[in-house]
Design an enzyme around this catalytic site. Structure first.
Site, mmCIF file in Angstrom:
data_model
loop_
_atom_site.group_PDB
_atom_site.id
_atom_site.type_symbol
_atom_site.label_atom_id
_atom_site.label_comp_id
_atom_site.label_asym_id
_atom_site.label_seq_id
_atom_site.Cartn_x
_atom_site.Cartn_y
_atom_site.Cartn_z
ATOM 1 N N ASP A 120 -2.440 0.578 -4.323
ATOM 2 C CA ASP A 120 -2.174 -0.510 -5.135
ATOM 3 C C ASP A 120 -2.304 -0.048 -6.664
ATOM 4 O O ASP A 120 -3.556 -0.207 -7.121
ATOM 5 C CB ASP A 120 -2.870 -1.789 -5.091
ATOM 6 C CG ASP A 120 -2.452 -2.251 -3.420
ATOM 7 O OD1 ASP A 120 -1.383 -1.886 -2.983
ATOM 8 O OD2 ASP A 120 -3.320 -2.896 -2.846
ATOM 9 N N ASP A 125 3.326 -8.665 6.070
ATOM 10 C CA ASP A 125 1.981 -9.298 5.493
ATOM 11 C C ASP A 125 1.391 -10.414 6.409
ATOM 12 O O ASP A 125 1.998 -11.405 6.564
ATOM 13 C CB ASP A 125 2.070 -9.745 4.128
ATOM 14 C CG ASP A 125 2.295 -8.665 3.279
ATOM 15 O OD1 ASP A 125 1.879 -7.462 3.556
ATOM 16 O OD2 ASP A 125 2.837 -8.867 2.053
#
Length: 254
Positions: free
Chosen positions: A130, A11
């Site tokens: 998600d 990330d």
């Protein structure tokens, strides 16, 4: 039988690798190029590189960093974060990425999946989802997990396959960063509905969690971040345990 893949996830925020819990509270985890090289040498099968603030801040993914990572590794890698157009996908792939991960943009414009799959092949298009439990189903969230969409996650995943996505990157928001194990119910439910590979994300805390995601959750790949970044789990140990459990993996040649 295809080997099951281990995929560290980087990330990226402001050019550094970061890690949070349930999408919040980020801490620094190092230089992404160095981490990418480390994971390549340790036997990772692929890497995923997500510019986690790109969509929120509406800026384009760091193409220069993609180029830099591509120059230092020899395994496939996927790039996501704020990619909204076929032209941007082309730029990322030309910079050296093997696949792009699309999330918020395809919820807004599902046709982007088909247009980009037609242009670059389904194998280059990863639909990132998600998902958060909402009563008896899971709901899709976008914008880095900050915005509910009202979409049923399992139905949306089926639709992305029909539109041409070649792979699903499925993150359980309830489990993200908790190290309490993957959402096996979610994985199994999705596995029954699609034929394309599913990458399990969110919840890895132990080697057993990763094995369970594949053997019980039927995932094709396991994605994790902090357990690899902070060396809580070594990729070689994880792969050996998987092999011992009869899960097909690519072992390093020593």
């Amino acid at each position: 039988m295809l080997t099951k893949r281990i995929i560290p996830c980087l990330d990226i925020k402001d050019g550094r690798t970061v890690k949070g819990v349930n999408f919040e509270g980020l801490r620094d985890a190092g230089d992404p190029v160095e981490l990418a090289q480390r994971y390549t040498s340790e036997g990772a099968d692929e890497l995923v590189f997500l510019d986690i603030t790109a969509t929120k801040e509406k800026r384009r993914t760091l193409v220069a960093l993609v180029r830099d990572i591509a120059a230092h590794i020899n395994i496939p890698f996927t790039v996501g974060g704020g990619i909204k157009t076929v032209a941007e996908i082309e730029e990322i792939l030309k910079a050296g990425a093997d696949k792009v991960s699309l999330n918020s943009a395809i919820v807004r414009d599902p046709g982007l999946i088909t247009r980009s799959a037609d242009a670059f092949g389904s194998q280059a298009i990863v639909a990132a989802v998600d998902a958060k439990r909402a009563g008896d189903h899971w709901e899709v969230f976008v914008k880095g997990g900050s915005q509910p969409t009202g979409l049923n996650a399992v139905e949306w995943i089926e639709k992305t396959e029909q539109l041409g996505a070649g792979e699903i990157l499925l993150t359980s928001m309830d489990r993200d960063g908790t190290k309490s194990g993957f959402d096996l119910d979610l994985l199994r439910t999705v596995d029954e509905k699609v034929t394309i590979p599913v990458i399990a994300s969110g919840g890895a805390g132990t080697i057993q969690h990763c094995c369970d995601a594949v053997s019980l959750g039927k995932a094709d790949a396991v994605l994790a971040a902090s357990i690899f970044h902070f060396r809580e789990i070594e990729i070689s140990e994880l792969k050996q345990k998987m092999a011992d459990e009869g899960i097909p993996v690519r072992l390093m040649n020593h």
